[in-house]
Every structure is written in structure tokens, then in C-alpha cells.
Design a protein around this motif. Structure first.
Motif, PDB file in Angstrom:
ATOM      1  N   THR A  14      -0.703   8.291   4.088  1.00 48.73           N
ATOM      2  CA  THR A  14      -0.231   7.010   4.489  1.00 48.73           C
ATOM      3  C   THR A  14       0.622   7.312   5.814  1.00 48.73           C
ATOM      4  O   THR A  14       0.717   6.315   6.674  1.00 48.73           O
ATOM      5  CB  THR A  14       0.715   6.107   3.543  1.00 48.73           C
ATOM      6  OG1 THR A  14       1.541   6.955   2.794  1.00 48.73           O
ATOM      7  CG2 THR A  14      -0.322   5.774   2.397  1.00 48.73           C
ATOM      8  N   TRP A  17      -1.712   8.033   8.664  1.00 46.50           N
ATOM      9  CA  TRP A  17      -2.397   6.641   9.177  1.00 46.50           C
ATOM     10  C   TRP A  17      -1.146   5.659   9.995  1.00 46.50           C
ATOM     11  O   TRP A  17      -1.643   5.249  10.929  1.00 46.50           O
ATOM     12  CB  TRP A  17      -2.719   5.813   8.195  1.00 46.50           C
ATOM     13  CG  TRP A  17      -4.099   6.435   7.422  1.00 46.50           C
ATOM     14  CD1 TRP A  17      -5.017   6.760   8.050  1.00 46.50           C
ATOM     15  CD2 TRP A  17      -4.544   6.077   6.163  1.00 46.50           C
ATOM     16  NE1 TRP A  17      -6.079   7.253   7.280  1.00 46.50           N
ATOM     17  CE2 TRP A  17      -5.735   6.502   6.195  1.00 46.50           C
ATOM     18  CE3 TRP A  17      -4.171   5.221   5.075  1.00 46.50           C
ATOM     19  CZ2 TRP A  17      -6.870   6.392   5.174  1.00 46.50           C
ATOM     20  CZ3 TRP A  17      -4.760   5.040   3.764  1.00 46.50           C
ATOM     21  CH2 TRP A  17      -6.281   5.787   3.995  1.00 46.50           C
ATOM     22  N   SER A  18      -0.008   5.975   9.615  1.00 46.28           N
ATOM     23  CA  SER A  18       1.242   5.066  10.153  1.00 46.28           C
ATOM     24  C   SER A  18       1.663   5.528  11.310  1.00 46.28           C
ATOM     25  O   SER A  18       2.144   4.838  12.213  1.00 46.28           O
ATOM     26  CB  SER A  18       2.419   4.977   9.335  1.00 46.28           C
ATOM     27  OG  SER A  18       3.089   6.136   9.222  1.00 46.28           O
ATOM     28  N   GLY A 249      -1.400   3.123  -0.443  1.00 49.09           N
ATOM     29  CA  GLY A 249      -1.756   2.848   0.751  1.00 49.09           C
ATOM     30  C   GLY A 249      -1.025   1.735   1.560  1.00 49.09           C
ATOM     31  O   GLY A 249      -0.887   1.751   2.695  1.00 49.09           O
ATOM     32  N   LEU A 251       1.911   1.807   1.708  1.00 45.84           N
ATOM     33  CA  LEU A 251       3.368   2.342   2.267  1.00 45.84           C
ATOM     34  C   LEU A 251       2.929   2.600   3.917  1.00 45.84           C
ATOM     35  O   LEU A 251       3.869   2.523   4.543  1.00 45.84           O
ATOM     36  CB  LEU A 251       3.501   3.629   1.935  1.00 45.84           C
ATOM     37  CG  LEU A 251       4.030   3.641   0.389  1.00 45.84           C
ATOM     38  CD1 LEU A 251       4.152   5.058  -0.317  1.00 45.84           C
ATOM     39  CD2 LEU A 251       5.270   2.865   0.223  1.00 45.84           C
ATOM     40  N   GLU A 252       1.503   2.469   4.492  1.00 47.26           N
ATOM     41  CA  GLU A 252       1.329   2.400   5.666  1.00 47.26           C
ATOM     42  C   GLU A 252       1.936   1.401   6.650  1.00 47.26           C
ATOM     43  O   GLU A 252       2.550   1.609   7.791  1.00 47.26           O
ATOM     44  CB  GLU A 252      -0.227   2.557   5.995  1.00 47.26           C
ATOM     45  CG  GLU A 252      -0.704   2.655   7.391  1.00 47.26           C
ATOM     46  CD  GLU A 252      -2.099   2.414   7.849  1.00 47.26           C
ATOM     47  OE1 GLU A 252      -2.399   2.231   8.784  1.00 47.26           O
ATOM     48  OE2 GLU A 252      -2.703   1.997   6.739  1.00 47.26           O
TER      49      GLU A 252
END
Length: 301
Positions: A14, A17-18, A249, A251-252
Motif C-alpha cells: 500500500t 501504491w500510494s 489496501g 491504507l493507500e
């Protein structure tokens, strides 16, 4: 792999991804379709190198040539996700994009009900209603600020829509594969999605404007924000349950908004914060109740 290690690795996924939002705000010349092209192209190169090393070039080429229809459809879903995400970031704030994308788990539940006949509990329907209200609140306020913001959110909605379609297709493919119908290779589908996204956006991105600074940042996105987490999350699906992955997920969204706030000075609007809080409350509540449901059922038995 232990459960604790899998959870820690999912947190790393995550975090990776962020990164896209804050990195895209530091680009100098690359814009819109060119950003999407370079990120997808570097993602494809990284996946090609990784899969060729893991399986051998001949075996990988054979998997690409013999990929079933489901893998190609999944690749189109990945291409939509890769392309729409970066385009949306050029039209509206990172917070708006990420909160809109957070609808993915609920859309997946709806698609599973419609196409796979999975029954939805009352908690999920309640979460769908609350999340829809949050998105409606965001759209209503962003439309007052100009067409770019809500147009970007509309494009961002293609990401959870494609993700929900992809997940539903994968579940169906696994079911068919378990009955001897043959499944698909998830990683090959991701590679196909990256190749399709790069091929479709290259003509629209021409002439290319990115310099060495932008190419370095976009290469980092392709490798660390897409290729590496995709490899990790496929491995983690063998250890973590689907509700855990969906919950972690989310948390992204929080990480992505935080990074752009701290690293790019892009403070989310009050409407985005309020709508995002409604969406996240709906999703987290739905997933937490889903994790507790099996425990209650077991105690009753």
C-alpha cells in the motif's frame, strides 16, 4: 510465509501504491498521456525482466502466445486501471482520485452478487449506501468548482470499475480452472495490461516532452509503484484472506492523501475530507464486520 510477515508486506504494497500522486506532482514537462505512457512502459519492462528471470524467456513467451481469452480480458482491465488513474491525477486532486478508487471493494461485492450469484449481507448494502452518499457529496461540491475536478473523478471511477470487473473475472476463471477448464496467469495479465496501456497512449503522448528528471521519476513509478507491488500482492493472496487484503489496501487512500499533503502541499478540501471519511467509514466498517462474522458463526455452532 507467516501471517504477520504477510501483513507487513501488504503494508509495504500500500505504501508503494500510494507514491503515484506525490511523484506526479513533481514532474516538470511530462503531462497527461505521456505520464501514463512512460509509467506503463517502464512497468512492462520491469515485469518482462522479472518474469523472464523467474520462468525463463522461452516459457514466458509461450505463456503470452497461449494466453486464454480470460487473461486478455483481465489485461484490458489492468490497462484501463493503469491509464485512467494517471489521467485522473492530471485533472483533479490526489485525494479525490484515491477516495473515488476506494469504492473498489464495494463494487466488487456488487459484481459478485450480479454475475457470480454471491449473496451480500445487510452490512454490505448499508456500506454501499453510505459510500455512495460520500461520493455524491464530493461530486456535488467539486462540480461547483469547475468541470476539471468532477471530470477527473469521473475518469477515476473507471479504476474501481475495471478492478471490480477484473476481480469478478478472476474468481470465475479460478472456478473454471478448478473444474478442469484451465485458469489464467495473473502476472501475465498484468504484463499484458501494461503493454496495452503503453501502446494505446503512445500516439496520444507524441511528441514526447519528458526530460531526464521526469524519466527518472516515471521509471521509479513503473518499477516500484506498479511492478514490484503487483508481484508482491499476487504472492500475498496465498496467505491473507480477501477481507484482510481489502481492508489493508484501503491504507493507500490515507497514505496517498498524506504524502501529497506533506510532499506537494496539496491539502484536501473540506468536501473531500467529509466525503472521504464517509467512504472509508463504510469500507472499514464493512470489512471489520466481515472479519468478525465467521467468529460469531463459529461461537454459535
Amino acid at each position: 510465509m507467516t501471517h504477520r510477515r504477510a501483513v507487513l508486506l501488504m503494508l509495504v504494497v500500500t505504501l508503494l501504491w500510494s507514491m503515484a500522486g506525490v511523484v506526479s506532482r513533481h514532474l516538470e514537462a511530462a503531462r497527461s498521456f505521456e505520464v501514463t505512457f512512460w509509467r506503463s512502459a517502464f512497468n512492462a519492462l520491469a515485469l518482462l525482466a522479472a518474469l523472464a528471470w523467474m520462468r525463463g524467456p522461452a516459457a514466458l513467451w509461450g505463456q503470452l502466445r497461449q494466453a486464454p481469452r480470460a487473461v486478455w480480458v483481465s489485461g484490458l482491465c489492468w490497462a484501463t486501471m493503469f491509464t485512467a488513474f494517471m489521467l485522473a491525477l492530471t485533472l483533479t486532486s490526489v485525494a479525490n482520485v484515491l477516495v473515488t478508487m476506494a469504492l473498489g471493494p464495494l463494487l466488487t461485492a456488487l459484481f459478485a452478487r450480479l454475475f457470480l450469484q454471491h449473496r451480500l449481507p445487510a452490512r454490505t448494502w448499508a456500506a454501499i449506501g453510505l459510500a455512495s452518499a460520500g461520493i455524491a457529496w464530493m461530486f456535488g461540491h467539486e462540480m461547483q468548482g469547475g468541470t476539471g475536478a468532477w471530470a477527473g473523478m469521473g475518469i477515476a471511477f473507471a479504476v474501481p470499475l475495471a478492478a471490480a470487473s477484473n476481480w469478478t473475472l478472476l474468481q470465475h476463471s479460478h472456478r473454471v480452472g478448478g473444474q478442469g477448464g484451465g485458469g489464467g496467469d495473473m502476472l501475465v495479465a498484468v504484463l499484458l495490461g501494461a503493454l496495452i496501456s503503453a501502446a494505446l497512449t503512445l500516439p496520444l503522448a507524441w511528441p514526447l516532452q519528458a526530460g531526464a528528471h521526469d524519466l527518472t521519476l516515471l521509471a521509479g513509478l513503473g518499477l516500484f509503484q506498479l511492478a514490484l507491488p503487483c508481484l508482491l500482492v499476487v504472492r500475498l493472496t496465498r496467505v491473507l484472506a480477501a477481507p484482510e487484503i481489502a481492508l489493508l489496501g484501503l491504507l493507500e487512500v490515507l497514505f496517498g492523501v498524506l504524502w501529497t499533503w506533506l510532499g506537494a502541499g496539496e491539502a484536501p478540501s473540506s468536501a473531500t475530507l467529509a466525503g472521504g471519511a464517509m467512504v472509508l467509514a463504510a469500507l472499514v466498517g464493512n470489512e471489520l464486520l466481515g472479519l468478525r462474522a465467521p467468529e460469531k458463526k463459529q461461537r454459535q455452532v
